[in-house]
Design an enzyme around this catalytic site. Structure first.
Site, short mmCIF file in Angstrom:
data_model
loop_
_atom_site.label_atom_id
_atom_site.label_comp_id
_atom_site.label_asym_id
_atom_site.label_seq_id
_atom_site.Cartn_x
_atom_site.Cartn_y
_atom_site.Cartn_z
N ASP A 10 0.95 -1.09 -0.27
CA ASP A 10 0.39 -0.56 0.41
C ASP A 10 1.29 1.10 -0.06
OD1 ASP A 10 -2.74 1.39 0.64
OD2 ASP A 10 -1.87 1.92 2.49
N ASP A 12 -0.19 4.78 0.99
CA ASP A 12 -0.62 6.32 1.98
C ASP A 12 -0.04 5.76 3.24
OD1 ASP A 12 -0.91 8.60 0.28
OD2 ASP A 12 -2.40 7.78 -0.28
#
Ligand code: G6P
Ligand code: MG
Length: 221
Positions: A10, A12
């Protein structure tokens, strides 16, 4: 699990701490609209698409928003967010993250990004990882955002690996749900660390190297 062939990260809150800028931008919008919005509310915004976040903000307000109003609000939020990202630079990529990525790659693993963000490529370029990953699957090439598994399944397809050979690293519960739904190993870091959905929990990125060595039974570095 099978031999680990790939990591899907991922963006953020995992590769870079842009989750704070997301919070600040949503908070500015909520303040303008007179909607109460806390860091706790923001937890549920992690990992889900911009428009899903807007739907959640509308639900908190208890007011009716037209589709156009929601689109305008989300656009305004993104403008604030992009302004906050202006100061992002390679210095925002932690040495722990960069060194770990380099070690995993040196150990023959494929590395991808799996993000709901439409700003993912911009952020990767700003932190000096523009051309780094073997695949980038983000908000611009998926129809359904996390907790749907689409983003991770597409990333694995791009890498030509099986879901069972992939480990997803996530800081959001929606992301862990997506990883499990994809049939992948879910590794939690940061905000998701206490989720029961996680197969692995790490405090520091560098722990990934030892984990892979244990599973693959070979030295990664
Ligand atoms: C990430 C963040 C979410 C954000 C989503 C969409 O998943 O964790 O909080 O809503 O990306 O981001 P975007 O940059 O497209 O607004
Ligand atoms: Mg995240």
């Amino acid at each position: 699990m099978e031999v680990v062939k790939a990591f899907i990260f991922d963006l953020d809150g995992v590769l870079v701490s842009t989750d704070e800028q997301h919070y600040k931008a949503w908070k500015s919008l909520a303040d303008c609209l007179g909607i109460p919005f806390s860091r706790k509310d923001n937890e549920a915004f992690r990992g889900v698409s911009r428009m899903s976040c807007m739907d959640k903000l509308a639900a908190i307000s208890g007011r009716q928003f037209t589709k156009q109003e929601k689109t305008d609000c989300a656009t305004w939020k993104n403008e604030q967010y992009r302004r906050l990202l202006d100061s992002l630079s390679p210095a925002d990529l932690s040495p722990d993250v960069k060194t770990t990525l380099d070690m995993l790659r040196a150990g023959g693993l494929l590395l991808a990004v799996g993000s709901s963000s439409k700003n993912a490529r911009y952020i990767l370029a700003r932190i000096g990882l523009g051309d780094y990953f073997d695949a980038v699957c983000d908000g611009t090439n998926i129809a359904k955002s996390k907790p749907d598994p689409e983003v991770f399944l597409k990333a694995a397809q791009m890498l030509k690996v099986l879901p069972s050979q992939s480990i997803v690293v996530e800081d959001a519960v929606a992301g862990l749900q997506a990883a499990k739904a994809a049939g992948m190993t879910a590794c939690a870091i940061g905000g998701a660390i206490s989720s029961p959905l996680a197969d692995i929990r790490i405090k520091y990125f560098s722990e990934l190297v030892q984990y892979v060595e244990r599973i693959n039974d070979e030295k990664v570095f």
